[in-house]
Enzyme design. Structure first.
Site, PDB file in Angstrom:
ATOM      1  N   THR A 198       0.852  -1.191   0.000  1.00 46.85           N
ATOM      2  CA  THR A 198       0.000   0.000   0.000  1.00 46.85           C
ATOM      3  C   THR A 198       0.888   1.242   0.000  1.00 46.85           C
ATOM      4  O   THR A 198       2.035   1.181   0.439  1.00 46.85           O
ATOM      5  CB  THR A 198      -0.866  -0.066   1.277  1.00 46.85           C
ATOM      6  OG1 THR A 198      -1.869  -1.035   1.057  1.00 46.85           O
ATOM      7  CG2 THR A 198      -1.485   1.257   1.672  1.00 46.85           C
ATOM      8  N   GLY A 250      -0.410  -2.292   6.380  1.00 50.10           N
ATOM      9  CA  GLY A 250      -0.318  -3.555   7.105  1.00 50.10           C
ATOM     10  C   GLY A 250      -1.652  -4.272   7.102  1.00 50.10           C
ATOM     11  O   GLY A 250      -2.517  -3.982   6.267  1.00 50.10           O
TER      12      GLY A 250
HETATM   13  N1  ASP Z   1      -3.691  -1.963   4.943  1.00 52.23           N
HETATM   14  C1  ASP Z   1      -4.104  -2.495   3.673  1.00 52.23           C
HETATM   15  C2  ASP Z   1      -5.407  -3.220   3.850  1.00 52.23           C
HETATM   16  O1  ASP Z   1      -5.573  -3.929   4.824  1.00 52.23           O
HETATM   17  C3  ASP Z   1      -3.103  -3.423   3.065  1.00 52.23           C
HETATM   18  C4  ASP Z   1      -1.701  -2.886   2.967  1.00 52.23           C
HETATM   19  O2  ASP Z   1      -1.290  -2.063   3.768  1.00 52.23           O
HETATM   20  O3  ASP Z   1      -0.980  -3.323   2.052  1.00 52.23           O
HETATM   21  O4  ASP Z   1      -6.242  -3.136   2.988  1.00 52.23           O
END
Ligand code: ASP
Length: 332
Positions: A198, A250
């Protein structure tokens, strides 16, 4: 000569102040996700692409700063660059849902008036961060989802793409491997490559206004309209001029339950913690104890940058007022 005693008094006072109370000079910090296990994910080539991607994004944000742009402009500009780069799980490089499509989430917030905007589950918006900003500035709402958010983006003249724009071959192959493993009932990883890629940004402009934003394809193989933390104000994104701006990455379910970005700001406001101590408290103590993987980037009201992650890495970069850029991937 006459001013010397004043100067030395000022220096003495400055020396006695805790480091965090002094103005620092970071104007923009960005992230491109947290790496849960370094050994699993990175080849020298993928690390190079991530570093390059972060550098291009922070450079873009810094150009906006130099032209006198606002913190919102800086956040939007740098996130757009990462959304257009298939290396990151946002925009073009979004992961696939279990159904084989791409559903994107994003949010943005400004720290002066605590205004915020977000979209979740959009499927045709090229740059979800721009849609999030449009929700904040051009609607009466904070969060729009799926078809309603797509329609809003269309009606506001945002760039619309065919859903196939988001289909990239490596992500598609990951989904096929996942489906094969699921069929064979073998061990299935939480994320395809141990990477929460992300993207996010936090900026502080010349007026001292903070802004934060986050954009993602979400967790790979998500289903049933799952929405993570990234478009949730207080979980994935928060900004408050009285404390700091924060963007997270995360395992989203944990970030929602622990209201991570707001919790960091609250610890600063109500308990007087420094930005680094607040980030560590939430990421490396609370979240870690709960089993929630991930990290945050923060920028406080004085331009002090902080990052915290309970994973092997957090892909991040920051730039000073003078334009000095630092890019880091792991604990370096
Ligand atoms: N936080 C994001 C989610 O749970 C995923 C990520 O941080 O890559 O959708």
């Amino acid at each position: 000569m006459k001013t010397a005693p004043f100067i030395s008094l000022a220096c003495l006072i400055a020396g006695l102040l805790p480091a965090q109370a002094q103005d620092s000079n970071v104007v923009l910090v960005i992230h491109g996700g947290a790496a849960s296990r370094r050994d699993k994910i990175n080849t020298p080539e993928s690390e190079r692409l991530s570093r390059e991607g972060l550098r291009a994004a922070i450079q873009k944000g810094y150009e906006v700063y130099k032209k006198g742009g606002s913190s919102l402009d800086m956040v939007e500009a740098s996130i757009r660059v990462m959304e257009d780069n298939p290396v990151f799980n946002a925009g073009k490089g979004a992961v696939f849902t279990l159904q084989g499509n791409n559903e994107l989430d994003s949010s943005i917030m400004e720290g002066r008036g605590l205004k915020a905007g977000a979209v979740a589950g959009v499927t045709v918006v090229k740059n979800p961060i721009t849609a999030a900003r449009a929700v904040m500035e051009k609607s009466k709402h904070v969060l729009l989802v799926s078809e309603g958010a797509n329609t809003f983006a269309r009606e506001n003249g945002l760039e619309i793409v065919d859903p196939s724009y988001f289909r990239t071959e490596p992500r598609w192959q990951e989904l096929q491997e996942y489906l094969a493993k699921e069929k064979a009932r073998s061990e299935i990883p939480q994320q395809p490559d141990g990477m929460w890629s992300t993207v996010g940004a936090v900026a502080r402009d010349r007026n001292g206004d903070l802004a934060a934003g986050t954009s993602t394809g979400g967790m790979a193989y998500k289903r049933w309209g799952r929405v993570g933390d990234s478009p949730i104000i207080g979980a994935g994104t928060y900004a408050d001029n009285e404390a700091a701006g924060v963007s997270a990455t995360g395992h989203g379910e944990f970030f929602i339950r622990y209201a991570v970005t707001h919790d960091i700001v609250a610890l600063m406001k109500y308990k007087g913690l420094s930005v680094q101590d607040a980030a560590d408290e939430v990421i490396n103590r609370k979240l870690k104890a709960a089993g929630g993987e991930g990290g945050v980037i923060c920028l406080d009201k004085r331009g002090n940058m902080a990052s915290a992650f309970n994973t092997d890495g957090l892909f991040r970069a920051y730039v000073t007022r003078e334009g000095a850029i630092t890019v880091k991937l792991f604990k370096e």
